[in-house]
Motif scaffolding. Structure first.
Motif, short mmCIF file in Angstrom:
data_model
loop_
_atom_site.label_atom_id
_atom_site.label_comp_id
_atom_site.label_asym_id
_atom_site.label_seq_id
_atom_site.Cartn_x
_atom_site.Cartn_y
_atom_site.Cartn_z
N LYS A 194 0.84 1.35 -1.54
CA LYS A 194 0.39 1.31 -2.93
C LYS A 194 1.46 1.84 -3.88
O LYS A 194 1.65 1.30 -4.98
CB LYS A 194 -0.91 2.10 -3.09
CG LYS A 194 -2.13 1.42 -2.49
CD LYS A 194 -3.40 2.24 -2.72
CE LYS A 194 -4.63 1.51 -2.21
NZ LYS A 194 -5.87 2.29 -2.40
N SER A 197 3.94 -0.94 -4.35
CA SER A 197 3.40 -2.00 -5.20
C SER A 197 3.31 -1.57 -6.66
O SER A 197 3.64 -2.33 -7.57
CB SER A 197 2.01 -2.43 -4.70
OG SER A 197 2.10 -2.96 -3.40
N TYR A 437 -2.14 -4.90 -1.48
CA TYR A 437 -2.26 -4.09 -2.69
C TYR A 437 -1.31 -4.56 -3.78
O TYR A 437 -1.01 -3.83 -4.71
CB TYR A 437 -1.99 -2.62 -2.34
CG TYR A 437 -2.81 -2.17 -1.15
CD1 TYR A 437 -4.18 -1.93 -1.28
CD2 TYR A 437 -2.23 -2.06 0.11
CE1 TYR A 437 -4.94 -1.57 -0.17
CE2 TYR A 437 -2.98 -1.70 1.22
CZ TYR A 437 -4.34 -1.45 1.07
OH TYR A 437 -5.10 -1.11 2.16
#
Length: 524
Positions: A194, A197, A437
């Motif tokens: 995450k 991303s 994600y």
């Protein structure tokens, strides 16, 4: 560890790891909303803008390239730049700049045109590949009769690059445990993904939605026109085969001589791509283990691939809580060691380096194995990373739906991954979670590519290719209406300019005479 769906030529890895080494997959995509305004696929040369009545694409196809001598590491080459629409569906909405490089034909009187090259990735620099490999490793007669040309695809290298993390953040990202064994470890793994991303969403800006393979293929058509060629001649390796096949799908009448080496099967979904790639790396490891057993200093023993696999799994697992010293201040984690092993599978020429790396690691020194991992990530001696990994994720996650939507999906798939790859299956299954994600929704989906009406297209497959398994080459050659398969019975990723005279002669003959080899041609 971030190794999922990363596909580039072994020549690229060799250039990045010259000290040690003497091509993820892209998920396929279909034309998206951004491709809706493209010219008609079957326009004949000279009518490129026929499907652009408003003239919105005309400035891009009519621009003039200004070539000049490259500087720095590119000395001896020409460089230029070109403008392309950020969004082909709205060409008036802004543009981006792409970087180009060229090495002129050494025999201008016999020149056949321009030959574009792409090393794969996605995220590999075509300019780096041209200047560091193709311009010296491609056969002399090909270099004599073609201008070798490279364009870093949008989002890659020097072409409005996607960025996600700082170098220090990339170090931490790469060190992550590749095999979460507890719920807490899985949460940490997901948090790492995450963070990556979110970094891309923060730093990549508007380009993040516009780095698909379809858009990169459309950019190549603009370049074809600017180079003055009515047909596109192209050598694409690894992911570059998907880029080339996508071009053929969009512009079949403009296909010249296309070589697709180390092919992807565009009809496969991401989970199957990743699982079959895991099987490919297992095949490569088996070959390495058998070769290693012939040497008395083999650090994995001499009892065969199964025992070698057990030794390697135990070694990697042992690094999870006890990383090894590697150089002055760095340490070799399980994630970095796994990446180093995978890097060596791309090229059998790296097997001696891997033997030494594993032997040194058994003695408590992780330096050589860490160097292999650094080569894979394109991390230099100063600790600076190229944007390879950022661009790789950006293209892959836009081109196809994610393989898994969360850790539960990975856990359900683990038995299938372990079955095809007892050594690396678990790590590659978890690495397949990367797009779950992603901040931008995918715009493509798996589909067959036929490119009906295209001139003959040469597909090259290597029987023990780890990153693009041989069945993918067979599949792509059968899908393409004019596909012709050339088989290399050997090890390593891709085949052209990797030491097989048989392969090189067949590819060269096709590039120089337009005649593909017989359908049953097999090299060894």
């Amino acid at each position: 560890m971030d190794t999922s769906r990363l596909l580039r030529t072994s020549g690229t890895l060799a250039a990045a790891a010259a000290l040690l080494l003497s091509a993820l997959t892209a998920g396929p995509s279909t034309p998206t909303a951004s491709a809706a305004a493209r010219p008609q696929d079957r326009d004949e040369p000279g009518t490129t803008l026929a499907a652009d009545p408003a003239g919105l694409l005309r400035p891009f196809y009519a621009q003039k390239l200004s070539w000049h001598s490259c500087t720095g590491k590119g000395a001896g080459f020409e460089c230029a730049s070109m403008k392309v629409p950020l969004d082909y569906a709205a060409p008036h909405g802004g543009d981006i700049t792409l970087a180009l490089s060229r090495k002129r034909a050494t025999d201008p009187s016999a020149r056949l045109g321009s030959l574009l090259v792409n090393p794969g990735g996605p995220g590999g620099s075509a300019i780096g590949y041209l200047q560091g490999h193709a311009a010296t490793k491609y056969p002399a007669e090909v270099r004599a009769r073609y201008d070798l040309v490279a364009v870093d695809p949008r989002g890659v290298g020097r072409s409005t690059p996607v960025t996600c993390l700082s170098d220090s953040e990339m170090d931490r990202y790469a060190q992550a445990d590749p095999n979460p064994r507890t719920t807490a470890q899985a949460r940490s793994y997901v948090a790492n993904l995450k963070k990556f991303s979110q970094g891309c969403a923060t730093h990549a800006g508007r380009i993040l939605k516009h780095v698909s393979t379809v858009e990169a293929a459309r950019d190549m058509d603009v370049l074809r026109e600017l180079l003055g060629d009515s047909k596109l001649h192209y050598v694409g390796a690894s992911y570059g085969t998907f880029l080339g096949a996508t071009y053929a799908e969009l512009f079949p009448s403009r296909v010249g001589r296309l070589v697709l080496d180390g092919a992807l099967d565009p009809s496969l979904g991401a989970e199957r791509v990743n699982r079959e790639q895991a099987a490919g790396f297992q095949t490569a490891f088996t070959s390495f283990a058998r070769d290693c057993a012939r040497h008395v200093d083999c650090p994995l023993g001499t009892s065969g691939p199964d025992d070698a696999g057990k030794h390697l799994r135990a070694f990697l697992a042992g690094l999870s809580g006890h990383p090894l010293p590697a150089g002055d201040s760095r340490r070799l984690t399980e994630g970095l060691a796994t990446t180093g092993v995978i890097a060596a599978m791309y090229d059998e020429g790296a097997w001696p380096a891997l033997r030494k790396a594993l032997a040194d690691a058994a003695g408590g020194d992780g330096t050589v194995l860490l160097a292999l991992s650094d080569a894979y990530y394109e991390r230099d001696e100063r600790g600076a990373y190229s944007n390879l990994m950022a661009a790789n994720s950006a293209v892959n996650c836009l081109d196809a739906p994610a393989a898994f939507r969360g850790p539960d999906g990975v856990r359900q798939a683990l038995p299938a991954f372990r079955k095809v790859s007892p050594v690396l299956g678990e790590a590659l299954a978890w690495a397949s979670l990367g797009c779950a994600y992603w901040p931008v929704h995918p715009t493509g989906h798996p589909h067959r590519i036929t490119a009906r009406g295209a001139a003959p297209i040469l597909v090259v497959g290597t029987t023990r290719d780890p990153a693009t398994p041989y069945p993918w080459a067979r599949a792509l050659a059968s899908q393409l209406s004019s596909g012709r398969l050339l088989t290399y019975d050997g090890d390593g990723h891709t085949a052209y300019t990797r030491g097989s005279e048989c392969v090189d002669e067949a590819v060269d003959s096709y590039l120089l005479t337009r005649t593909p080899p017989p359908a049953s041609r097999r090299c060894s």
